[in-house]
Design a protein around this motif. Structure first.
Motif, PDB file in Angstrom:
ATOM      1  N   VAL A  47      -2.532   7.021   2.717  1.00 31.89           N
ATOM      2  CA  VAL A  47      -2.776   5.586   2.878  1.00 31.89           C
ATOM      3  C   VAL A  47      -3.386   5.335   4.249  1.00 31.89           C
ATOM      4  O   VAL A  47      -2.858   5.779   5.280  1.00 31.89           O
ATOM      5  CB  VAL A  47      -1.484   4.760   2.677  1.00 31.89           C
TER       6      VAL A  47
ATOM      7  N   VAL B 155      -4.837   5.506  -1.106  1.00 33.39           N
ATOM      8  CA  VAL B 155      -4.973   4.075  -0.871  1.00 33.39           C
ATOM      9  C   VAL B 155      -5.737   3.785   0.416  1.00 33.39           C
ATOM     10  O   VAL B 155      -5.414   4.321   1.487  1.00 33.39           O
ATOM     11  CB  VAL B 155      -3.583   3.391  -0.806  1.00 33.39           C
TER      12      VAL B 155
ATOM     13  N   ALA C  70       0.832  -1.200   0.000  1.00 30.94           N
ATOM     14  CA  ALA C  70       0.000   0.000   0.000  1.00 30.94           C
ATOM     15  C   ALA C  70       0.865   1.248   0.000  1.00 30.94           C
ATOM     16  O   ALA C  70       0.547   2.243  -0.676  1.00 30.94           O
ATOM     17  CB  ALA C  70      -0.926  -0.018   1.214  1.00 30.94           C
TER      18      ALA C  70
ATOM     19  N   ALA D 298       0.825   4.223  -2.808  1.00 32.50           N
ATOM     20  CA  ALA D 298       0.633   5.617  -2.426  1.00 32.50           C
ATOM     21  C   ALA D 298       1.795   6.476  -2.919  1.00 32.50           C
ATOM     22  O   ALA D 298       1.601   7.611  -3.366  1.00 32.50           O
ATOM     23  CB  ALA D 298       0.489   5.729  -0.915  1.00 32.50           C
TER      24      ALA D 298
END
Length: 291
Positions: free
Chosen positions: A89, A67, A57, A61
């Protein structure tokens, strides 16, 4: 909680980022690097579906996406939030097989990505349906998972790659599964280099044998035999003085480092690809079915 504990928390095995550049890090982090390079665009809304420890993630990002990352493991989400959480994120604990919590609204994502999760779930049909429900009509879903053809041929006894895997998919089986939820499925293979996997034969090493010592003249051998009788140990002391030391072979080299660029991505039907090295599968899915 140590990295070892985190890697097996909640009854699953998961990758925990570290400084070691081995094939595990190349495979896990490299998958998200590929997604970030080929599928992410600035400003996209992305859902990391089964984010584990959050490294992926964070990579998405970094590529410009906003995200949301979900996982069923509280331990993994706690680690991910602490290490990678930020304005772009967000990490949440969620049951991936049921409705996701806010703000993970259905059909709201431009990209839904899932790497090395499908093989762990009890019901893969529900899993891919939940992915399709999360992406918008113009969006794309990415699925990465091991290749059962490879593990069957190379893992000891033909077993799955990990005890925590519930099932693994062959290329036709994965295409058929994803075809139930998407009208367009493009299948790729991830080709790992020779000698990179634990089950591979070790690569040949270039160890030079010790040079043969030339035979000594007969008069020298007889003299040495006489000296050994009258002065035990004297010959060995003389040899240490007049003969160069014999060096042992060099120590085994340090384990080789592997990087994402060592893994080749190619269409599954590419005839030039060595399927014997196709350790992983990847699928790009579009046009989610709404029936």
């Amino acid at each position: 909680m140590t990295d070892v504990d985190l890697a097996t928390a909640d009854g699953q095995d998961r990758y925990v980022p570290n400084a070691t550049r081995d094939i595990t890090s190349a495979g896990h982090e490299g998958t998200y690097e590929w997604v970030a390079e080929h599928l992410v665009k600035e400003g996209m809304r992305v859902l990391d579906f089964g984010c584990g420890t959050g490294y992926g993630a964070a990579l998405l990002a970094k590529a410009g996406a906003s995200v949301d990352a979900v996982d069923s493991s509280p331990a993994a989400i706690s680690y991910a939030t602490r290490k990678f959480g930020g304005p772009s994120v967000r990490f949440q604990v969620a049951d991936l097989m049921n409705s996701l919590p806010e703000p993970c609204a259905p059909r709201s994502y431009d990209l839904v990505a899932s790497s090395e999760v499908l093989e762990h779930v009890v019901d893969p049909f529900v899993f891919v349906r939940k992915m399709a429900d999360s992406v918008n009509d113009a969006g794309v879903c990415f699925v990465g998972t091991p290749n059962r053809l490879w593990s069957f041929e190379h893992a000891p006894g033909g077993h799955l790659l990990s005890p925590s895997h519930l099932m693994e998919f062959t290329p036709p089986a994965l295409s058929a599964l994803l075809g139930l939820a998407f009208d367009e499925v493009s299948l790729m293979v991830r080709v790992f280099p020779e000698g990179s996997m634990p089950f591979d034969d070790p690569p040949p090493t270039d160890v030079q044998p010790l040079p043969e010592r030339p035979a000594r003249p007969q008069v020298v051998r007889r003299t040495a035999a006489l000296v050994r009788k009258v002065a035990p140990g004297a010959v060995e002391r003389i040899k240490r003085v007049i003969e160069p030391p014999q060096h042992a072979p060099d120590e085994a080299p340090a384990p080789r480092e592997w990087f994402a660029t060592d893994i080749v991505w190619a269409p599954a039907d590419d005839p030039s690809v060595s399927m014997d090295r196709a350790v992983g599968l990847a699928a790009i899915c579009r046009k989610p079915r709404r029936d």
